[in-house]
Design a protein around this motif. Structure first.
Motif, short mmCIF file in Angstrom:
data_model
loop_
_atom_site.label_atom_id
_atom_site.label_comp_id
_atom_site.label_asym_id
_atom_site.label_seq_id
_atom_site.Cartn_x
_atom_site.Cartn_y
_atom_site.Cartn_z
N SER A 1 0.96 4.70 4.30
CA SER A 1 -0.49 4.36 4.05
C SER A 1 -1.37 3.65 5.33
N HIS B 1 -2.06 -6.14 -5.57
CA HIS B 1 -2.82 -5.94 -4.27
C HIS B 1 -4.21 -6.78 -4.44
N GLU C 1 0.92 -1.26 -0.10
CA GLU C 1 -0.01 0.11 0.09
C GLU C 1 0.93 1.38 0.05
N LYS D 1 -5.34 1.39 5.33
CA LYS D 1 -6.41 0.74 4.53
C LYS D 1 -7.31 0.40 5.21
N ILE E 1 -7.28 2.81 0.57
CA ILE E 1 -6.22 2.95 0.69
C ILE E 1 -5.75 4.54 0.58
#
Length: 136
Positions: free
Chosen positions: A134, A57, A35, A136, A73
């Motif tokens: 990042s 991903h 990410e 998520k 994300i």
């Protein structure tokens, strides 16, 4: 009259291109997650690697799709498209904005007003280092 218009247009285009290169960004990943790599690719305007990372991903999951990744994300607390837009990564922004949820979309048609005096005074380029993480 046509020569004046042409000269004025050429001057505006030159000044605009000078301002576009005034700041360079260097993105450093805060971790090794896929990410965060996506965020770095988005900021670096690397559409090819970003598409590949999003595809990786989504591999093996029926839930993870391009749209899911782009909307879930975040990069430094920004939706990926907003992150790319903030750092003038126009190619990745265009790609990401297509998959961004309507509530987070940035309009692609806009008017930008630039200070001509500031453009003339910005002769030295600077590199800003941006640490990217990042969620998520």
């Amino acid at each position: 009259m046509m020569k004046i218009l042409t000269l004025t247009l050429a001057m505006v285009l030159t000044l605009t291109s000078l301002n576009a290169n005034a700041t360079q960004y260097k993105f450093i990943a805060a971790d090794r997650s896929i990410e965060t790599k996506m965020c770095v690719y988005a900021g670096n305007n690397n559409t090819v690697k970003l598409k590949r990372a999003i595809q990786y991903h989504a591999m093996g999951s029926t839930i993870n799709t391009k749209r899911f990744a782009v909307n879930n994300i975040t990069c430094n607390d920004l939706v990926m498209a907003h992150f790319a837009h903030k750092y003038d990564a126009s190619d990745t922004f265009k790609f990401l904005n297509r998959f961004t949820a309507q509530k987070n979309k940035i309009p692609t048609t806009s008017v930008e007003i630039k200070d001509v005096a500031a453009v003339l005074n910005s002769t030295n380029e600077e590199t800003q280092i941006i640490y990217v993480s990042s969620t998520k």
